[in-house]
Design an enzyme around this catalytic site. Sequence first.
Site, mmCIF file in Angstrom:
data_model
loop_
_atom_site.group_PDB
_atom_site.id
_atom_site.type_symbol
_atom_site.label_atom_id
_atom_site.label_comp_id
_atom_site.label_asym_id
_atom_site.label_seq_id
_atom_site.Cartn_x
_atom_site.Cartn_y
_atom_site.Cartn_z
ATOM 1 N N LYS A 1 11.174 18.910 68.275
ATOM 2 C CA LYS A 1 11.376 18.257 66.980
ATOM 3 C C LYS A 1 10.756 16.864 66.998
ATOM 4 O O LYS A 1 10.044 16.468 66.063
ATOM 5 C CB LYS A 1 12.880 18.171 66.678
ATOM 6 C CG LYS A 1 13.225 17.470 65.384
ATOM 7 C CD LYS A 1 13.252 18.408 64.195
ATOM 8 C CE LYS A 1 13.430 17.713 62.868
ATOM 9 N NZ LYS A 1 14.708 17.981 62.199
ATOM 10 N N LYS B 1 15.250 12.964 58.220
ATOM 11 C CA LYS B 1 15.474 13.558 56.896
ATOM 12 C C LYS B 1 16.955 13.512 56.596
ATOM 13 O O LYS B 1 17.769 14.041 57.352
ATOM 14 C CB LYS B 1 15.007 15.013 56.878
ATOM 15 C CG LYS B 1 13.544 15.194 56.621
ATOM 16 C CD LYS B 1 13.299 16.651 56.228
ATOM 17 C CE LYS B 1 11.841 16.938 56.012
ATOM 18 N NZ LYS B 1 11.617 18.358 55.662
ATOM 19 N N HIS C 1 12.692 29.270 56.990
ATOM 20 C CA HIS C 1 13.526 28.559 56.017
ATOM 21 C C HIS C 1 13.267 28.961 54.570
ATOM 22 O O HIS C 1 14.120 28.735 53.718
ATOM 23 C CB HIS C 1 13.372 27.041 56.174
ATOM 24 C CG HIS C 1 14.158 26.493 57.345
ATOM 25 N ND1 HIS C 1 13.957 26.920 58.634
ATOM 26 C CD2 HIS C 1 15.156 25.571 57.413
ATOM 27 C CE1 HIS C 1 14.787 26.269 59.452
ATOM 28 N NE2 HIS C 1 15.526 25.442 58.731
ATOM 29 N N ARG D 1 20.270 -0.593 49.561
ATOM 30 C CA ARG D 1 18.869 -0.177 49.760
ATOM 31 C C ARG D 1 18.498 0.008 51.227
ATOM 32 O O ARG D 1 17.332 -0.088 51.583
ATOM 33 C CB ARG D 1 17.901 -1.150 49.105
ATOM 34 C CG ARG D 1 18.109 -1.300 47.606
ATOM 35 C CD ARG D 1 16.946 -1.958 46.921
ATOM 36 N NE ARG D 1 17.235 -2.121 45.510
ATOM 37 C CZ ARG D 1 17.910 -3.161 44.997
ATOM 38 N NH1 ARG D 1 18.331 -4.115 45.785
ATOM 39 N NH2 ARG D 1 18.131 -3.220 43.709
ATOM 40 N N ARG E 1 4.571 18.773 59.873
ATOM 41 C CA ARG E 1 6.034 18.868 59.902
ATOM 42 C C ARG E 1 6.550 20.136 59.223
ATOM 43 O O ARG E 1 7.651 20.621 59.532
ATOM 44 C CB ARG E 1 6.654 17.617 59.261
ATOM 45 C CG ARG E 1 8.163 17.570 59.443
ATOM 46 C CD ARG E 1 8.753 16.213 59.129
ATOM 47 N NE ARG E 1 10.203 16.289 59.250
ATOM 48 C CZ ARG E 1 11.003 15.247 59.417
ATOM 49 N NH1 ARG E 1 10.503 14.042 59.472
ATOM 50 N NH2 ARG E 1 12.302 15.409 59.534
ATOM 51 N N HIS F 1 16.669 29.644 53.132
ATOM 52 C CA HIS F 1 17.289 28.853 52.065
ATOM 53 C C HIS F 1 17.623 29.723 50.855
ATOM 54 O O HIS F 1 18.650 29.539 50.214
ATOM 55 C CB HIS F 1 16.365 27.711 51.631
ATOM 56 C CG HIS F 1 16.406 26.537 52.568
ATOM 57 N ND1 HIS F 1 15.409 25.584 52.618
ATOM 58 C CD2 HIS F 1 17.322 26.159 53.490
ATOM 59 C CE1 HIS F 1 15.716 24.680 53.533
ATOM 60 N NE2 HIS F 1 16.865 25.002 54.082
ATOM 61 N N GLU G 1 18.396 27.362 65.621
ATOM 62 C CA GLU G 1 17.378 26.320 65.448
ATOM 63 C C GLU G 1 16.719 25.997 66.797
ATOM 64 O O GLU G 1 15.544 25.625 66.860
ATOM 65 C CB GLU G 1 17.966 25.037 64.846
ATOM 66 C CG GLU G 1 18.538 25.173 63.447
ATOM 67 C CD GLU G 1 17.538 24.916 62.299
ATOM 68 O OE1 GLU G 1 16.311 24.884 62.527
ATOM 69 O OE2 GLU G 1 18.023 24.767 61.149
ATOM 70 N N HIS H 1 23.777 28.315 57.950
ATOM 71 C CA HIS H 1 22.359 27.981 57.898
ATOM 72 C C HIS H 1 21.590 28.651 59.041
ATOM 73 O O HIS H 1 20.546 29.286 58.825
ATOM 74 C CB HIS H 1 22.192 26.459 57.955
ATOM 75 C CG HIS H 1 20.774 26.005 57.953
ATOM 76 N ND1 HIS H 1 19.950 26.124 56.851
ATOM 77 C CD2 HIS H 1 20.019 25.438 58.927
ATOM 78 C CE1 HIS H 1 18.746 25.644 57.143
ATOM 79 N NE2 HIS H 1 18.766 25.217 58.399
ATOM 80 N N ASN I 1 9.812 24.469 59.192
ATOM 81 C CA ASN I 1 10.449 25.318 58.188
ATOM 82 C C ASN I 1 10.285 26.808 58.469
ATOM 83 O O ASN I 1 10.574 27.631 57.613
ATOM 84 C CB ASN I 1 9.883 24.992 56.806
ATOM 85 C CG ASN I 1 10.337 23.640 56.333
ATOM 86 O OD1 ASN I 1 11.469 23.233 56.585
ATOM 87 N ND2 ASN I 1 9.455 22.918 55.671
ATOM 88 N N GLU J 1 6.222 14.655 56.451
ATOM 89 C CA GLU J 1 5.869 16.016 56.058
ATOM 90 C C GLU J 1 4.681 16.082 55.121
ATOM 91 O O GLU J 1 4.755 16.632 54.017
ATOM 92 C CB GLU J 1 7.075 16.747 55.455
ATOM 93 C CG GLU J 1 6.802 18.241 55.313
ATOM 94 C CD GLU J 1 8.056 19.111 55.211
ATOM 95 O OE1 GLU J 1 9.164 18.649 55.519
ATOM 96 O OE2 GLU J 1 7.891 20.277 54.824
#
Lengths: 365, 365
Positions: free
Chosen positions: B229, B145, B250, B124, B243, B254, B187, B267, B247, B239
């Site tokens: 960032k 993330k 993206h 955990r 945030r 994506h 990026e 990517h 994207n 987010e």
Amino acid sequence: MIKELTVNLGERSYPIYIGQGLLEEVGAYFEKHGISKASPLLIVTDSHVAERYLQPVTDRLKEAGFQPVSHTVQAGEKSKALSVLEEVVTTCLEAGLDRKSTVVALGGGVIGDLAGFVAASYMRGVRFIQIPTTILAHDSSVGGKVAVNHPLAKNIIGAFHQPEFVLYDTSTLLSLPDREVRAGLSEMIKHGLIWDAEFTTWCEDNADRLTGLDPEALQYGLYKGCGVKAAVVSQDERENDLRAILNLGHTIGHALEAVAGYGELLHGEAIAIGMVGAAMLSVQLGNPEEIHTVTERIFRKFGLPVRIPAHYDTDAIMTAMMHDKKFKEGQMVYIVPTEIGKVEINKNVSAALVRDVVERLKQED
Amino acid sequence: MIKELTVNLGERSYPIYIGQGLLEEVGAYFEKHGISKASPLLIVTDSHVAERYLQPVTDRLKEAGFQPVSHTVQAGEKSKALSVLEEVVTTCLEAGLDRKSTVVALGGGVIGDLAGFVAASYMRGVRFIQIPTTILAHDSSVGGKVAVNHPLAKNIIGAFHQPEFVLYDTSTLLSLPDREVRAGLSEMIKHGLIWDAEFTTWCEDNADRLTGLDPEALQYGLYKGCGVKAAVVSQDERENDLRAILNLGHTIGHALEAVAGYGELLHGEAIAIGMVGAAMLSVQLGNPEEIHTVTERIFRKFGLPVRIPAHYDTDAIMTAMMHDKKFKEGQMVYIVPTEIGKVEINKNVSAALVRDVVERLKQED
Ligand SMILES: NC(=O)c1ccc[n+]([C@@H]2O[C@H](COP(=O)([O-])OP(=O)(O)OC[C@H]3O[C@@H](n4cnc5c(N)ncnc54)[C@H](O)[C@@H]3O)[C@@H](O)[C@H]2O)c1
Ligand SMILES: NC(=O)c1ccc[n+]([C@@H]2O[C@H](COP(=O)([O-])OP(=O)(O)OC[C@H]3O[C@@H](n4cnc5c(N)ncnc54)[C@H](O)[C@@H]3O)[C@@H](O)[C@H]2O)c1
Ligand SMILES: [Zn+2]
Ligand SMILES: [Zn+2]
């Protein structure tokens, strides 16, 4: 009458509702907690529970304007696996669950742990609701620990993810097999043993009402049991220290479950033996003999096992304990009762002493 | 000279160290951050990175008194899978990692995301360190993330789990294939486009130095990119709103990756096309034509693709977008530039308009 209590965790605080027939009002509870009607929600359940409760819960939610979809897994501990989690996520994606969606656990501890980890990790976390249907789940549904198993270790892959609320309909417990009832009560007794001598006595005095599923006794016992769990978790959400006391009986218990092969011993049965072991250990460490006699007497009254079946291998049990999460930097941490209703976290218990207790637990009585 | 900056997240704040040759000092950084020497630590890396950097990092850590073990996965996006996560956890268990252990990501974004989710979920949650070795990872290693993919969707199973620190040794970038260099710079340019017009101009002016891996230009560019960032993430860790601007490009990006089959388009390449698309969309929404011309000019200067290969199916791209996490309750959320260095979150972009942009992106130029 509905009993309600709160798990205090700042902005993650949430209520637990306990009462008969609450599932008939499931829609109202979802509404009260602002669950989205615009996004689909997922009910995760198992084959046994689905048979009885999935349809009515789904119907009530639809009537109230929600969009429930469901995923039913095979009943049993084997469903707490990453491969099953992936299948549940397939359903999430196909049903179009989004970030405002909620995952609902309808079932026992297996479903709570699995669905909870889905909720914790799907899109990096969506809302989660616990609808426990076993007695054991009065423990597992409170506190936010969620996880799946790895072939080599139980509960090793997981998260802390608190539910929005816990909706505990005690009527669902009437269909529980007797062995599951007793195993679940084992955790209730644990909550007495670690925190509350008076409640422990109440449990012993009401053993027959509890095992007989008397509604009033059940509601009171679950309320008190959840209350202890909530109090402990509120003080230590992430198990930095205090929360470890909830593991009374679990060091030996988990080892027994691992050695037995998952399922042979129920969790509640394994920890009943473990709690008797912890009481024996306590006496060895100089505490009054009474701790052992009372502990063992209570579990016998509930028809729970208090000895390790003789054919279990001591070495295997000891090795399984070494893999347990409760060993920090090589040291053996042990939860030891100091009187009925009180425990301490002992960080220097020698493996030899534990081995000795395991051997004694294997002897016929 | 070492550049250092901080991601401000209250008690989860952490530093990013950027400089040449930092891996030689890896032991000192681990020591400074109180990483346990009593518990084993796990280095997760991939086949390409292991070849060059695993042995020296392991040696330095051993010399400093740490107990590193390692798990090497196959290079490539396919390793971001639950089945691979389970294998990494097998290594954790066999090596005896406990709650005081640390998981270290040594590699690009794939390794950071995979190892990060191991760190988030093993027992955990244990400590986590990012040692990025690609340019793209200046983005992925900051912000917490972490995730693996599901066969039906990218990054859909994961968590937020911040590292203890990020150790960015720019010398490792010298062995990066040229195509990976350019894709990573995509990026970096994004960070200019969403936040800092001046930095965008600097990127364009220094395209040759950056693609040529000039150490000084690299260090400055990565420092500025990480800085954007970090600033965004500090204001919105989970987010909820801001945030989302990260994207930019993206949504289309994506979708292109999904339709292409993971790996065909890198990517960074996919989002370069996506950012040109977002710029076109912006102009359609009434913003100055210049947004499109400048955006496209920059990506061309970096040798990055600015058009969708003509054989990609528009319907398939649109469908893939519908599965994207950026659709909340059926509404299409789009990050749209309003000038160079500024974007807005537009929650009402019509699918028809996006389809139009996709069609235009497929036309030869
Ligand atoms: N997360 C935690 O904090 C925590 C705490 C304790 C235990 N646990 C976990 O809980 C699990 C055990 O929970 P459990 O004992 O509830 O197991 P379970 O979920 O497997 O339920 C036991 C059995 O009862 C059936 N069942 C459930 N509700 C029923 C009902 N109302 N009527 C008829 N049958 C019903 C189930 O299908 C299953 O066969 C273990 O995996 C354990 O690790 C978690
Ligand atoms: N978590 C986030 O916030 C975030 C943000 C952006 C992207 N990502 C993820 O990052 C991933 C892409 O990252 P990436 O582009 O770094 O991919 P990657 O990790 O696959 O690395 C690209 C290739 O370069 C190789 N490589 C890495 N370092 C090298 C070195 N120093 N020398 C030689 N070869 C080296 C790798 O083996 C691989 O073949 C995607 O999975 C994407 O989803 C995550
Ligand atoms: Zn338990
Ligand atoms: Zn990206």
